[in-house]
Design an enzyme around this catalytic site. Structure first.
Site, PDB file in Angstrom:
ATOM      1  N   GLU A 103       0.850  -1.191   0.000  1.00 40.93           N
ATOM      2  CA  GLU A 103       0.000   0.000   0.000  1.00 40.93           C
ATOM      3  C   GLU A 103       0.891   1.248   0.000  1.00 40.93           C
ATOM      4  O   GLU A 103       2.015   1.224   0.506  1.00 40.93           O
ATOM      5  CB  GLU A 103      -0.922  -0.052   1.235  1.00 40.93           C
ATOM      6  CG  GLU A 103      -1.832   1.124   1.440  1.00 40.93           C
ATOM      7  CD  GLU A 103      -2.828   1.404   0.320  1.00 40.93           C
ATOM      8  OE1 GLU A 103      -2.390   1.517  -0.842  1.00 40.93           O
ATOM      9  OE2 GLU A 103      -4.020   1.560   0.608  1.00 40.93           O
ATOM     10  N   ASP A 107      -3.665   5.823   6.192  1.00 41.54           N
ATOM     11  CA  ASP A 107      -4.162   7.070   6.765  1.00 41.54           C
ATOM     12  C   ASP A 107      -5.066   6.679   7.944  1.00 41.54           C
ATOM     13  O   ASP A 107      -4.571   6.411   9.039  1.00 41.54           O
ATOM     14  CB  ASP A 107      -4.891   7.826   5.646  1.00 41.54           C
ATOM     15  CG  ASP A 107      -5.372   9.205   6.046  1.00 41.54           C
ATOM     16  OD1 ASP A 107      -4.875   9.754   7.025  1.00 41.54           O
ATOM     17  OD2 ASP A 107      -6.257   9.744   5.357  1.00 41.54           O
TER      18      ASP A 107
END
Ligand code: IMP
Ligand code: MG
Length: 182
Positions: A103, A107
């Site tokens: 990835e 977040d």
């Protein structure tokens, strides 16, 4: 390294240099090469953002490996808690395989939280998560990322695969949103 860049109406300033990015990628790839020695893991890249990191990581990885892609988008709609929408699903059969999920950035952790649950249902032999960036202060979902390039502050970044409204993915360095002038 470049100076500030403008994407749409926002200005971004240099944050992580391409040379530093590349040496961190080499370190992570070396750790993976060692860990999966004698096996053939499958790198699962989460599109679109991870495509640059995944390409660098796989080229630095030593040993046999395979690749697969999924395209996911965060989708909160009217549901609280949110979920993710699968735009392009996994075509490869991954039961019994060692998976390396790649990835660009973690977040809130929502995307990976839901994706890892789906992936586990396919009964792989193991799952390891690597994210190039992570924002610890934004975490809402616990994500077991073992190999992270950099933990960064909770501000918007672009470059090295990451975009602002479609722009900036091709920048070799990472940039951070400039503080708004008073
Ligand atoms: P999460 O589901 O909240 O963890 O968000 C993950 C996705 O949001 C990432 O895969 C990125 O596509 C996007 N994202 C989160 N933070 C940033 C950022 O600072 N710049 C660009 N994209 C971001
Ligand atoms: Mg992404």
């Amino acid at each position: 390294m470049q100076q500030a860049v403008q994407l749409h109406h926002l200005r971004f300033v240099p944050y992580i240099k391409a040379a530093d990015i590349q040496s961190r990628v080499q370190e992570i790839a070396a750790a993976l090469s060692k860990r999966y020695e004698g096996q053939t893991p499958v790198f699962i890249s989460i599109l679109s953002g991870a495509f640059i990191y995944a390409a660098d990581l796989m080229r630095a990885y030593e040993g046999p490996c395979e690749t697969a892609f999924v395209k996911l988008s965060s989708y909160s709609g009217t549901q609280s808690g949110g979920t993710i929408k699968t735009e392009i699903g996994l075509e490869k059969h991954v039961e019994g395989r060692h998976l390396i999920v790649v990835e660009d950035i973690i977040d809130t952790g929502r995307t990976l939280h839901f994706f890892l649950k789906q992936l586990a249902e396919q009964k792989p032999a193991s799952i390891l998560v690597t994210a190039f960036l992570r924002k610890p202060d934004a975490a809402e979902y616990a994500v077991p990322a073992e190999l992270v390039g950099y933990d960064i502050e909770n501000r918007f970044v672009v470059g090295y695969g990451l975009d602002y409204d479609g722009l900036g993915r091709n920048l070799p360095d990472i940039y951070i949103l400039e503080d708004a002038p008073e």
